[in-house]
Structure formats: C-alpha cells, structure tokens
Write a protein that holds these residues in place. Structure first.
Motif, PDB file in Angstrom:
ATOM      1  N   VAL A 276       0.910  -1.217  -0.047  1.00  0.00           N
ATOM      2  CA  VAL A 276       0.140  -0.039  -0.023  1.00  0.00           C
ATOM      3  C   VAL A 276       1.256   1.438   0.143  1.00  0.00           C
ATOM      4  CG1 VAL A 276      -1.488   1.107   1.148  1.00  0.00           C
ATOM      5  CG2 VAL A 276      -2.100  -1.139   1.199  1.00  0.00           C
TER       6      VAL A 276
ATOM      7  N   ALA B   6      -6.932   3.374  -1.363  1.00  0.00           N
ATOM      8  CA  ALA B   6      -5.248   3.019  -0.705  1.00  0.00           C
ATOM      9  C   ALA B   6      -5.184   3.825   0.427  1.00  0.00           C
ATOM     10  CB  ALA B   6      -4.442   4.072  -2.062  1.00  0.00           C
TER      11      ALA B   6
ATOM     12  N   TRP C 154      -6.963   1.453   2.944  1.00  0.00           N
ATOM     13  CA  TRP C 154      -6.373   0.440   3.212  1.00  0.00           C
ATOM     14  C   TRP C 154      -5.350   0.815   3.883  1.00  0.00           C
ATOM     15  CZ3 TRP C 154      -7.661  -4.282   3.310  1.00  0.00           C
ATOM     16  CH2 TRP C 154      -9.055  -4.999   2.310  1.00  0.00           C
ATOM     17  N   GLN C 155      -4.644   1.551   3.896  1.00  0.00           N
ATOM     18  CA  GLN C 155      -3.510   2.558   4.733  1.00  0.00           C
ATOM     19  C   GLN C 155      -3.829   2.466   5.768  1.00  0.00           C
ATOM     20  OE1 GLN C 155      -2.015   5.932   3.943  1.00  0.00           O
ATOM     21  NE2 GLN C 155      -0.022   4.783   4.761  1.00  0.00           N
TER      22      GLN C 155
END
Length: 169
Positions: A40, A56, A59-60
């Motif tokens: 990521v 992104a 997910w981070q």
C-alpha cells in the motif's frame, strides 16, 4: 487450534474452569500484514494514485489499525491470562488485595467480552477496525497494569518480611 485461535481447553492445570477463545496472530500472518502495508505504501508512489487514492488511503488506515490493535490485543491477553490465575484463583490475593480483586472482576468481564467479540467476528481487519476497539483495549491494558502494580507491591511487601521469597520469584 482453529483458524489461528486457541481453545480454552489448552489451559494449564489450575485453570479457573473458564473457557474462552484466545486469539493469536501467527508469524506468517504478521509478515503478510507487513508485506501488505509495504504494498500500500508503494501505491502512494505510483503516478496513477489519483485513480485509486481513496482505496489506498482506506487500506493504509485499515492495515495500520490491524497492526496497532493486534499488538495491543496480544499484550492485553498476556497480562489478563497471568493476572486471572492470581486474582480469580488465589484466595490469598483476594483477601490481601480486595479492592484490586473487585476491580479485576470488572476487567475480567470486559476482556471476556472483547475475546467473545473477536471470536464472533473472525476477521482481523473487521475486529481491529471496529469503532472503539482500540480505546477498549487501551483502557483494559491500563486497568490491568494497575492491578499488576498492586500485585507487585504486595509481593514486594511479602519479600521484605520473608527475604527468602527473593529466590522464589
């Protein structure tokens, strides 16, 4: 074991008879989490980031929560398992530390609820990203630390009265 979760049947002799599921993140799972965090992170260097920036960022944050909460959860479980044997199973500790023993009963209930929630959710990402989970674990850890400090003070007072206890601990 079942899906990385250990059954309460594996408890040591002298168990208080309580059966709970203890969660454990395996080394392979932890390595995979770190790999995914790196993947990521690499996405943020992509020239195509604008296309999937929202995903992104999601997910981070999600993977960072899994990392933080799983480590905190592991610490809480370790402390709780150690203190449960003493505060629930030892009449002497209950007698000598009545306030802390009462506090531990509340902590025990909270930790058991968290363990049951973890078992019912069955997904690390969903469990770790649940609203308020990090806060509950931080409070449980602070309360467990308080009980552990009281227990250590009690043991130190016993060691001063009976110096041979230094060799036994």
């Amino acid at each position: 074991t079942k899906d990385g979760v250990t059954d309460g049947e594996d408890a040591e002799p002298g168990d208080t008879g309580s059966r709970v599921w203890i969660a454990k993140m395996g080394d392979d799972d932890f390595e995979m989490l770190e790999e995914h965090q790196m993947a990521v992170q690499n996405m943020f260097a992509s020239r195509f980031l604008a296309t999937f920036e929202g995903e992104a960022i999601y997910w981070q944050k999600s993977l960072a929560n899994v990392n933080e909460v799983s480590q905190l959860f592991s610490e809480v479980q370790r402390s709780w398992q150690f203190l449960e044997q003493l505060f629930v199973g030892s009449d002497e500790v209950k007698k000598e530390l009545p306030e802390e023993s009462e506090k531990f009963v509340d902590i025990d209930q909270v930790v058991r609820e968290i363990l049951e929630k973890c078992y019912s959710v069955r997904g690390a990402r969903d469990f770790c990203n649940e609203d308020g989970m990090a806060g509950k674990l931080e409070k449980a850890q602070a309360d467990l630390t308080f009980c552990e400090k009281a227990l250590n003070d009690f043991m130190d007072s016993k060691r001063r009265v009976f110096p041979r206890f230094y060799f036994m601990s």
